[in-house]
Design a protein around this motif. Structure first.
Motif, mmCIF file in Angstrom:
data_model
loop_
_atom_site.group_PDB
_atom_site.id
_atom_site.type_symbol
_atom_site.label_atom_id
_atom_site.label_comp_id
_atom_site.label_asym_id
_atom_site.label_seq_id
_atom_site.Cartn_x
_atom_site.Cartn_y
_atom_site.Cartn_z
ATOM 1 N N ALA A 1 78.380 25.332 -112.184
ATOM 2 C CA ALA A 1 77.131 24.692 -112.540
ATOM 3 C C ALA A 1 76.324 25.490 -113.314
ATOM 4 N N TYR A 2 76.479 26.967 -112.991
ATOM 5 C CA TYR A 2 75.586 27.790 -113.467
ATOM 6 C C TYR A 2 76.058 28.007 -115.089
ATOM 7 N N GLU A 3 77.251 28.218 -115.078
ATOM 8 C CA GLU A 3 77.991 28.498 -116.769
ATOM 9 C C GLU A 3 77.550 27.045 -117.603
ATOM 10 N N ILE A 4 77.603 25.880 -116.641
ATOM 11 C CA ILE A 4 77.233 24.801 -117.847
ATOM 12 C C ILE A 4 75.803 24.814 -118.136
ATOM 13 N N SER A 5 74.849 25.193 -117.106
ATOM 14 C CA SER A 5 73.690 25.571 -117.452
ATOM 15 C C SER A 5 73.475 26.342 -118.665
ATOM 16 N N ARG A 6 74.312 27.323 -118.733
ATOM 17 C CA ARG A 6 74.038 28.382 -119.712
ATOM 18 C C ARG A 6 74.476 27.581 -121.212
ATOM 19 N N VAL A 7 75.737 26.791 -121.186
ATOM 20 C CA VAL A 7 75.941 26.092 -122.321
ATOM 21 C C VAL A 7 74.947 25.053 -122.698
ATOM 22 N N LYS A 8 74.161 24.506 -121.799
ATOM 23 C CA LYS A 8 72.930 23.618 -122.089
ATOM 24 C C LYS A 8 71.808 24.319 -122.753
ATOM 25 N N LEU A 9 71.677 25.743 -122.332
ATOM 26 C CA LEU A 9 70.657 26.598 -123.117
ATOM 27 C C LEU A 9 71.044 26.985 -124.358
ATOM 28 N N GLN A 10 72.588 27.233 -124.563
ATOM 29 C CA GLN A 10 72.843 27.555 -125.753
ATOM 30 C C GLN A 10 72.721 26.545 -126.762
ATOM 31 N N HIS A 11 72.971 25.271 -126.348
ATOM 32 C CA HIS A 11 72.940 24.125 -127.369
ATOM 33 C C HIS A 11 71.545 23.855 -127.602
ATOM 34 N N HIS A 12 70.504 24.017 -126.689
ATOM 35 C CA HIS A 12 69.073 23.839 -126.816
ATOM 36 C C HIS A 12 68.603 24.545 -127.731
ATOM 37 N N ILE A 13 68.950 25.862 -127.753
ATOM 38 C CA ILE A 13 68.233 26.823 -128.894
ATOM 39 C C ILE A 13 69.246 27.171 -130.073
ATOM 40 N N ASN A 14 70.294 26.385 -130.010
ATOM 41 C CA ASN A 14 71.358 26.375 -131.243
ATOM 42 C C ASN A 14 71.950 27.827 -131.307
ATOM 43 N N ALA A 15 72.426 28.579 -130.356
ATOM 44 C CA ALA A 15 73.011 29.898 -130.390
ATOM 45 C C ALA A 15 74.313 29.509 -130.722
ATOM 46 N N LYS A 16 74.980 30.516 -131.437
ATOM 47 C CA LYS A 16 76.366 30.419 -132.108
ATOM 48 C C LYS A 16 77.313 30.270 -130.858
#
Length: 404
Positions: A67-82
């Protein structure tokens, strides 16, 4: 068009009363309110999967880690990090800025220069002053004009080969002015400087695209965007995060420890020592989902209407001055009334159930520029209404009459 009443029903606190009056919450710049889905997600974590992450083979630990790492990926996509490993969980914007400033202590030497702007929150001033004291680097300040806008020609003249990092907010917390950060980043990169953007006040209003901006670091807090307090994100380009040393030592951030030598873990864990705010990190992903479901285009349209209405109505009050009148603004109105201390206005309208912020807003250099002790700041969110603004205006008029 947003159904504002339906959205307001998502936020339990908006139906509360303060001092016997229906709450009108205009202190969103300090922290936003939380929708029920965020409150429920926090409780769900502790009720159903509470366990430490990354360290256990048992089922609950694996569920919490996922759940924690899924949230990290959500934030990655939200700010469009590579990459997802460019997204570090922090306790908030202050933590992220300090992490970067601490890392630059190993890079800077005496005579190097750091540029900050006159619009910064203390959290984006003090860490750099501390860094200058430690390294002998020099802090240079980008000035503002009477409209509260950065003077870009002055910024250009401050940039040189001595400039090692530029750090500026995306949106001013005290004035609501939106800075031309993409342009500023390009100019800084032209002289070889890194750039950190303080996005604390931007993320409630827009989706930052860190690849489009091309910033080297972008820091923000979760609690200003409907998430829990004690949460935040620091984006850093992979090359920079690999270059900086760890900010803290402890568990999780190590690959191997002996008494002779310690080797550090790969990104992002190198910068995430100790047990994190697991629930907060997971629930920050829930808050991002909620905002994206509403749509930032819809949020911006609603908040633009609120800003225009509030500006028009407040300027009807004789002797009222608004600070920060730049062409590009977020939904913040910072104002004073001639001869009346902002604290006195804020105290009186609080008795009528209206929450605004008064003071220097942790941005004393701005207040010094305008030669004032502080301002009354009304900061609006998408769940606010024009009717609430009208009630605030009438309350301010009443307070003015009482204090004149």
């Amino acid at each position: 068009m947003l159904d504002i009443q339906k959205i307001r029903a998502d936020f339990p606190i908006l139906s509360e009363k303060v001092n016997g009056k229906p709450l009108i919450y205009f202190d969103n710049g300090a922290t936003s309110q939380k929708p029920q889905v965020v409150i429920d997600a926090e409780a769900k974590y502790y009720q159903e999967i509470n366990a430490n992450i990354h360290r256990g083979v048992h089922t609950l630990s694996q569920l919490a880690t996922d759940a924690y790492e899924i949230s990290r990926v959500k934030l990655q996509h939200h700010i469009n990090a590579k990459f997802s490993h460019e997204v570090l969980f922090t306790s908030g914007t202050t933590h992220g800025i300090n992490l970067v400033a601490n890392g630059f202590a190993s890079i800077l030497k005496s005579g190097d220069e750091i540029l900050v702007s006159s619009l910064e929150h203390h959290s984006n001033i003090v860490p750099w002053q501390m860094l200058c004291e430690k390294t002998g680097a020099v802090l240079k300040v980008i000035p503002i004009n009477e409209e509260g806008e950065l003077i870009i020609s002055e910024y250009e003249s401050l940039l040189s080969e001595k400039t090692k990092i530029v750090t500026v907010n995306h949106i001013s917390n005290a004035l609501g002015v939106i800075n031309p950060v993409k342009e500023m980043i390009a100019k800084a990169h032209a002289v070889g400087a890194a750039v950190l953007i303080d996005g604390a006040q931007a993320v409630p209003h827009l989706k930052p695209d860190v690849q489009d901006l091309d910033c080297d670091f972008y820091a923000f807090s979760g609690h200003k965007m409907c998430g829990p307090t004690g949460t935040g994100i620091l984006f850093g380009k992979e090359e920079w995060l690999n270059k900086l040393p760890p900010y803290q030592g402890g568990g999780e951030m190590i690959k191997e420890v002996t008494f002779e030598k310690t080797t550090y873990a790969d990104l992002p864990h190198k910068f995430e020592a100790g047990t994190p705010n697991i629930a907060g990190g997971i629930v920050l992903g829930t808050a991002v989902d909620y905002l994206n479901n509403i749509g930032f285009g819809n949020i911006q349209l609603q908040e633009k209407k609120l800003l225009e209405h509030a500006t028009k109505r407040l300027l009807e009050i004789e002797g009222l001055r608004i600070y920060g009148n730049g062409k590009n603004k977020a939904s913040v109105v910072s104002f004073n009334i001639d001869g009346i201390h902002p604290y006195d206005i804020g105290s009186i309208i609080d008795k009528l159930g209206i929450a605004v912020r008064t003071g220097h807003h942790c941005a004393q250099p701005i207040m010094n520029f305008f030669c004032i002790p502080g301002t009354i700041r009304a900061s609006f969110s998408f769940y606010n209404t024009k009717e609430e603004i009208d009630e605030m205006v009438e309350a301010v008029k009443k307070a003015k009459n009482m204090l004149s």
